[in-house]
Design an enzyme around this catalytic site. Sequence first.
Site, PDB file in Angstrom:
ATOM      1  N   SER A 187       0.797  -1.238   0.000  1.00 38.00           N
ATOM      2  CA  SER A 187       0.000   0.000   0.000  1.00 38.00           C
ATOM      3  C   SER A 187       0.823   1.278   0.000  1.00 38.00           C
ATOM      4  CB  SER A 187      -0.933   0.032   1.216  1.00 38.00           C
ATOM      5  OG  SER A 187      -1.917  -0.955   1.106  1.00 38.00           O
TER       6      SER A 187
ATOM      7  N   LYS B 267       0.558   3.403  -2.959  1.00 37.61           N
ATOM      8  CA  LYS B 267      -0.625   4.234  -3.205  1.00 37.61           C
ATOM      9  C   LYS B 267      -0.298   5.721  -3.166  1.00 37.61           C
ATOM     10  CE  LYS B 267      -3.748   0.668  -1.463  1.00 37.61           C
ATOM     11  NZ  LYS B 267      -4.494   0.148  -0.302  1.00 37.61           N
TER      12      LYS B 267
ATOM     13  N   TYR C  10      -3.498  -2.393 -10.311  1.00 34.30           N
ATOM     14  CA  TYR C  10      -3.466  -2.300  -8.850  1.00 34.30           C
ATOM     15  C   TYR C  10      -2.516  -3.340  -8.249  1.00 34.30           C
ATOM     16  CZ  TYR C  10      -5.025  -2.450  -4.009  1.00 34.30           C
ATOM     17  OH  TYR C  10      -5.059  -2.445  -2.641  1.00 34.30           O
TER      18      TYR C  10
ATOM     19  N   TYR D 189      -4.217   2.699   7.743  1.00 32.62           N
ATOM     20  CA  TYR D 189      -5.422   1.895   7.924  1.00 32.62           C
ATOM     21  C   TYR D 189      -6.280   2.488   9.057  1.00 32.62           C
ATOM     22  CZ  TYR D 189      -2.481  -1.067   5.098  1.00 32.62           C
ATOM     23  OH  TYR D 189      -1.661  -1.537   4.115  1.00 32.62           O
TER      24      TYR D 189
ATOM     25  N   VAL E  32       1.211  -3.753   3.965  1.00 28.60           N
ATOM     26  CA  VAL E  32       1.203  -5.054   4.654  1.00 28.60           C
ATOM     27  C   VAL E  32       2.495  -5.831   4.439  1.00 28.60           C
ATOM     28  CG1 VAL E  32      -1.301  -5.371   4.728  1.00 28.60           C
ATOM     29  CG2 VAL E  32       0.006  -6.216   2.762  1.00 28.60           C
TER      30      VAL E  32
END
Lengths: 307, 307, 307, 307
Positions: free
Chosen positions: B66, B69, B191, B243, B261
């Site tokens: 992530s 992102k 993605y 998160y 993660v």
Amino acid sequence: VSAPDYQAILDEILDEVQLLLQQGDVANYIPRLAHVPREKFGMAVVTLDGQVFQTGDAREPFSMQSISKVYTLTLALDAIGDKLWQRVGREPSGNSFNSLVQLELENGLPRNPFINAGALVVADVVLASCADSRAQLLATIRGCTGNAQLRDDAEVALSEKAHGFRNAALANFIRSFDNLDHSIDDVLDFYFYQCSLAASCVDLARGFLFLANQGRCPWTGNALLSPDQAKRINALMLTCGTYDAAGDFAYDVGIPCKSGVGGGIVGVIPNVLAVSVWSPALNAKGNSLAGSAALERFTSKTGLSIF
Amino acid sequence: VSAPDYQAILDEILDEVQLLLQQGDVANYIPRLAHVPREKFGMAVVTLDGQVFQTGDAREPFSMQSISKVYTLTLALDAIGDKLWQRVGREPSGNSFNSLVQLELENGLPRNPFINAGALVVADVVLASCADSRAQLLATIRGCTGNAQLRDDAEVALSEKAHGFRNAALANFIRSFDNLDHSIDDVLDFYFYQCSLAASCVDLARGFLFLANQGRCPWTGNALLSPDQAKRINALMLTCGTYDAAGDFAYDVGIPCKSGVGGGIVGVIPNVLAVSVWSPALNAKGNSLAGSAALERFTSKTGLSIF
Amino acid sequence: VSAPDYQAILDEILDEVQLLLQQGDVANYIPRLAHVPREKFGMAVVTLDGQVFQTGDAREPFSMQSISKVYTLTLALDAIGDKLWQRVGREPSGNSFNSLVQLELENGLPRNPFINAGALVVADVVLASCADSRAQLLATIRGCTGNAQLRDDAEVALSEKAHGFRNAALANFIRSFDNLDHSIDDVLDFYFYQCSLAASCVDLARGFLFLANQGRCPWTGNALLSPDQAKRINALMLTCGTYDAAGDFAYDVGIPCKSGVGGGIVGVIPNVLAVSVWSPALNAKGNSLAGSAALERFTSKTGLSIF
Amino acid sequence: VSAPDYQAILDEILDEVQLLLQQGDVANYIPRLAHVPREKFGMAVVTLDGQVFQTGDAREPFSMQSISKVYTLTLALDAIGDKLWQRVGREPSGNSFNSLVQLELENGLPRNPFINAGALVVADVVLASCADSRAQLLATIRGCTGNAQLRDDAEVALSEKAHGFRNAALANFIRSFDNLDHSIDDVLDFYFYQCSLAASCVDLARGFLFLANQGRCPWTGNALLSPDQAKRINALMLTCGTYDAAGDFAYDVGIPCKSGVGGGIVGVIPNVLAVSVWSPALNAKGNSLAGSAALERFTSKTGLSIF
């Protein structure tokens, strides 16, 4: 770099927001708030070295409402420190629709101290730690603001209680999870009392300066909180201080802020200043519409941001 | 004040976190991640003036997941600017349980660009604005990190796709609200590609320095974003980057961070430095357990904070 | 007591519902359904002793849509019996908004076999238990209805699949909980096939008669289900058969019913008859508007009810 | 066909459920309920022609709790008819977790009259329509059961109120939507009064016989409700009468039932009989564990079912 010309900037903003004062809706769930003229607008800046800048109705008191939650949180943290976080969380609430279901899913632990559920638990903690919670809260705010005349508006508190079925629902629900020690009535009375305190923009900018100054009131030298605790309240204001618009505020304004449905918003720029604004009409998320725009302009014009 | 002794601090932290490396769980939904030894720990700091400090396994590449992102968001903001916010929100997500119901209640508009739903929309925007999205993303990250060898791990991407039923569910759901323009497969492939990029702590600290430097890469002078956009990505990282622990991170660490993660976390201290950490085992909220502790110690020992 | 004059009652209802045919909305998510004239109305009753009564367009085939879920449930129960309930629940869904959050909270176990999520699991069970699921389903429905010409409408199935992002989202989400064994595409293809089957009111009244007859087709004597299983499907139709209006149907109509977005509804009065109605325009809850009213009048005029 | 040998069947069931009496948990939120011995088990059948069959502790009074909601609903329907449905819905609640969020999403309209929120609204309606609601309710139940000694247990009502924070939360929440006219205290007091009424299995089987008899008490001939209203209460019991297990009850037991946390359950077989059972220990869904099993055996052994 030299400091921005705060006075000029405040005056510019006063001009620029005039059209916005006709937009949004003044809180109308109690008459006292509903009757505040939407044309009111005030803004104040107080720097760490004690300079005060103001424009518009910056000396007129208005209902603090949720802004007072910063002070009860200050008292609670001072009283029991990080034990507070066994009874209330520190995460943004996502959206208002979740408040009750969130409490249910998380066993009565409110998401953070600034949503109503969390503020009720904080009120319960303050009731447990002060012999006279009202007097202690009032003395604290008078001390921070330097305004010995600052006081509550009993009519507002009474009206809020008469219409406060949602807060009573929350208090009963939290109590069903054993996360309130005092009686529902005592908790609600203190909660409505704190919401009814009235302060002006100048009061509030001065009154939040300790959060820009490592927890210490700059002119008295009195430490309300440790430097770490002050930073952490700023962090909580940034992530949770403006209802469900915390993300937008962080993005658009870029500094920790706390708002209230009375139309006030106070912001903190660590090590520099505190800034406050008042305009009664609210946007769809419950924050002052013109006040939000004014703060966005303020950080944009001054280049101040924590990011 | 003189700068902290970053090297000494990193080495201290390496010592202090050793016991924590046995706690938490390494992500195990795909074999490639599950087989990373939990003993790995690296940390790096890169200051605006180009000094690099590192400790432990700071040169070993790991899966960005992530963390990538932030780069796709950078590309999307560069491509369409604030129009992006018509398709994705900027508010914290509250909690993971809400992801799907939130999409339903808010008509397919993901809460923010860092939850999976939002990242899928960002991926769709990047697909629309780049002739070769993969090449563009890779070039951007290579440029920022200064590591021309940085690349994806095709096995990771394939595994993620084979187990990616939740992301496929999200993509289909968003598509049902007409908030995806490309085919489900194209969006998911891009993605999973971005998630599979591998970088080291030193790569990532260097690679996030543009966000501490008003959007401009300090050594090339290349502007990836405007100063305002860089601030705003920092604001988004602070409110949504870790998160459902964003509130805890703001409170405990006090700087904007983005986690993945794969066990990596990168933090930004505007105008000062970027810091990154890697330890594969995750806590209950999906952030690196030892990494979170290491960052908390880092800001505590250095006294650095945005608050 | 003598039997009601069903023919007179159906003809009365045909008159009475004329005005209602202008209300509600014909399903428009695929062209084939959108183009069905809203003026269509048919109704049929078939008694256990084989008498057929009909009015209006009772011989014109329309898209069964969710009505077909009763047949796939019949096949699944016949194949694996009560083991089915390890993979799907038997409780009403509360409201549509919950479908996805309910799946998440209950680990991918759909609430009942008639919501889409549950029907996808049922489809997966049928795929596992039949060598040729489509042929088996078609043969079953042809057998029950006595209509050897009954068939699917391939254009409907194709259109549904092309617009079926929500069902694809559900299937992927359920798959992420390991509650689907077949590929997403196989499950969706069979699901859309079953929805596309076309039948008339007379077909459906005849075709549901086995549920009024202890699970046995009255004219062939063929037992599709045990008496207990038939009762239980009736119970499921009563509590879950009409989307989020099951409570209203039980209250207003008082018999087990299953509806479809093609505008059909079929009802069962155990040991007496089956009744079906068709009118394409739907009310806000997705059930045929005039069809619901017609069934309410039917049970009111005949005095038939299970309560 | 001749009637089943009800006495033999009840005695068989008494034998068969003995092992089950050790399972489940007796309600323990108030001492009076917690101290009821889990070994208690009674069951009674009363047929339309007045025959009474009983076994075990069928003459011992226990706390009606939610079973009383059928009587307050009867009074409310008698008083204002279908206008009631402007203030409360008729749909199953889905699951308990939804109670509060459902109220919020649906503007304070409880899903049905048998969930606590709905029963509070029904209580409010009864308070508005009776000069002395308690006396009226007691007279109604005494009349239906033929037991002139039947009465409330004031200690239960007091205990419930002392622990009734959830119900107080619900009442306040509903009040915030203006869906309660009386004071919170009046509504809660009447609600806790009705829950505290005590009746035996024989009382309750007799007392529900009017619902099996078109709304008319068979031995007095007194019409409490119209035939239509009686059917509709049966429909509501089937879809909403057993908390979140209504679907399972319809599937497994197959007749309309209403349960209470005192361990009682009453069922109605229209035009035939009423049956009641009592066993204090509850299953995970809040229904009597042995009582649910006993009713399932009863309908299975007798072949009685509405389906």
